[in-house]
Design a protein around this motif. Structure first.
Motif, PDB file in Angstrom:
ATOM      1  N   ASN A   1     -13.091   5.390  -7.434  1.00 29.69           N
ATOM      2  CA  ASN A   1     -12.560   5.608  -6.221  1.00 29.69           C
ATOM      3  C   ASN A   1     -13.173   6.828  -5.427  1.00 29.69           C
ATOM      4  O   ASN A   1     -13.580   7.832  -5.775  1.00 29.69           O
TER       5      ASN A   1
ATOM      6  N   ASP B   1     -15.963   0.710 -10.436  1.00 29.71           N
ATOM      7  CA  ASP B   1     -14.792   1.096 -11.000  1.00 29.71           C
ATOM      8  C   ASP B   1     -14.522   2.582 -10.571  1.00 29.71           C
ATOM      9  O   ASP B   1     -13.470   3.276 -10.960  1.00 29.71           O
TER      10      ASP B   1
ATOM     11  N   MET C   1       0.701  -0.964  -0.032  1.00 30.96           N
ATOM     12  CA  MET C   1       0.157  -0.126   0.044  1.00 30.96           C
ATOM     13  C   MET C   1       0.891   1.170   0.172  1.00 30.96           C
ATOM     14  O   MET C   1       1.929   1.444   0.745  1.00 30.96           O
TER      15      MET C   1
ATOM     16  N   GLY D   1     -13.600  -2.509  -1.649  1.00 32.77           N
ATOM     17  CA  GLY D   1     -12.085  -2.775  -1.074  1.00 32.77           C
ATOM     18  C   GLY D   1     -11.651  -1.212  -0.664  1.00 32.77           C
ATOM     19  O   GLY D   1     -12.240  -0.309  -0.937  1.00 32.77           O
ATOM     20  N   VAL D   2     -10.769  -1.203  -0.055  1.00 34.95           N
ATOM     21  CA  VAL D   2      -9.640  -0.181   0.795  1.00 34.95           C
ATOM     22  C   VAL D   2      -8.515   0.094  -0.009  1.00 34.95           C
ATOM     23  O   VAL D   2      -7.813  -0.972  -0.218  1.00 34.95           O
ATOM     24  N   SER D   3      -8.414   1.343  -0.501  1.00 38.17           N
ATOM     25  CA  SER D   3      -7.104   1.671  -1.287  1.00 38.17           C
ATOM     26  C   SER D   3      -6.013   2.220  -0.388  1.00 38.17           C
ATOM     27  O   SER D   3      -4.895   1.560  -0.283  1.00 38.17           O
ATOM     28  N   ASP D   4      -6.114   3.359  -0.123  1.00 45.35           N
ATOM     29  CA  ASP D   4      -5.001   4.055   0.419  1.00 45.35           C
ATOM     30  C   ASP D   4      -5.433   5.243   1.533  1.00 45.35           C
ATOM     31  O   ASP D   4      -6.677   5.239   1.644  1.00 45.35           O
TER      32      ASP D   4
ATOM     33  N   GLN E   1      -6.626   9.803 -12.102  1.00 44.08           N
ATOM     34  CA  GLN E   1      -7.912   9.286 -11.640  1.00 44.08           C
ATOM     35  C   GLN E   1      -8.492  10.264 -10.919  1.00 44.08           C
ATOM     36  O   GLN E   1      -7.933  11.198 -10.224  1.00 44.08           O
TER      37      GLN E   1
ATOM     38  N   VAL F   1     -10.964  11.055  -7.719  1.00 46.85           N
ATOM     39  CA  VAL F   1     -11.321  10.387  -6.178  1.00 46.85           C
ATOM     40  C   VAL F   1     -12.742  11.398  -6.002  1.00 46.85           C
ATOM     41  O   VAL F   1     -12.649  12.758  -5.858  1.00 46.85           O
TER      42      VAL F   1
ATOM     43  N   THR G   1      -9.124   6.264   1.339  1.00 46.68           N
ATOM     44  CA  THR G   1      -9.771   6.086  -0.134  1.00 46.68           C
ATOM     45  C   THR G   1     -10.304   4.301  -0.216  1.00 46.68           C
ATOM     46  O   THR G   1      -9.727   3.596   0.386  1.00 46.68           O
ATOM     47  N   PHE G   2     -11.358   4.432  -0.882  1.00 50.61           N
ATOM     48  CA  PHE G   2     -12.009   3.104  -1.026  1.00 50.61           C
ATOM     49  C   PHE G   2     -12.506   2.938  -2.251  1.00 50.61           C
ATOM     50  O   PHE G   2     -12.981   3.910  -3.100  1.00 50.61           O
ATOM     51  N   VAL G   3     -12.829   1.632  -2.925  1.00 49.68           N
ATOM     52  CA  VAL G   3     -13.477   1.435  -4.221  1.00 49.68           C
ATOM     53  C   VAL G   3     -14.897   1.035  -3.998  1.00 49.68           C
ATOM     54  O   VAL G   3     -15.396   0.137  -3.079  1.00 49.68           O
TER      55      VAL G   3
END
Length: 160
Positions: free
Chosen positions: A26, A24, A1, A102-105, A138, A140, A19-21
């Protein structure tokens, strides 16, 4: 990560966002609202609850409502497996869980990095948007999660 940072790294960040998904896209929310991140476990259904209210779970003695944002925002197919994530939030001194893909960052954003949200003619009501941030290639979507969760629309907190 990896940790994503925007703006001048020597200046203090205005805020940190998780951030999470969802599908498609964020999304991000104020990390100060996050209590914990955990895997999905089946919830006890509540009669006549909307489909996006998955039910309640017992979180160490607290009965916590679980909201599936994928269903609420009509984003992607809601599947539940070992990778499904629940973000437990503290909103107005109450705990609520949101189901995401999902969780990103964690990212740091200065106030000027957050652009006002345009009016969306889609399933996402723009009054729950804090704004948009461009990260590399991208976008967010920054959600005002306290406003969304405490809204009459979600309805998990009576009189919130």
């Amino acid at each position: 990560m990896t940790i994503l940072q925007q703006g001048n790294p020597s200046s203090m960040p205005a805020k940190e966002f998780l951030t999470f998904v969802l599908g498609d896209e964020n999304y991000a929310l104020d990390i100060m609202t996050v209590k914990e991140i955990r895997g999905y476990e089946p919830a006890t259904r509540i009669a006549n609850a909307p489909s996006y209210i998955k039910g309640v779970i017992n979180l160490r003695g607290d009965i916590v409502p679980i909201v599936d944002l994928r269903i609420k925002f009509n984003i992607g197919e809601a599947t539940y497996n070992e990778w499904t994530i629940v973000i437990m939030l503290n909103v107005h001194d109450r705990v609520v869980g949101i189901v995401v893909d999902g969780v990103s960052d964690v990212m740091n954003l200065e106030a000027e990095d957050i652009k006002p949200a345009p009016e969306f003619g889609v399933a996402f009501d723009s009054r729950y948007l804090h704004g948009l941030a461009a990260l590399e290639d991208q976008m967010v979507i920054i959600v005002d999660i306290e406003e969304l969760i405490s809204s009459d629309e979600i309805g998990v907190f009576e009189g919130a």
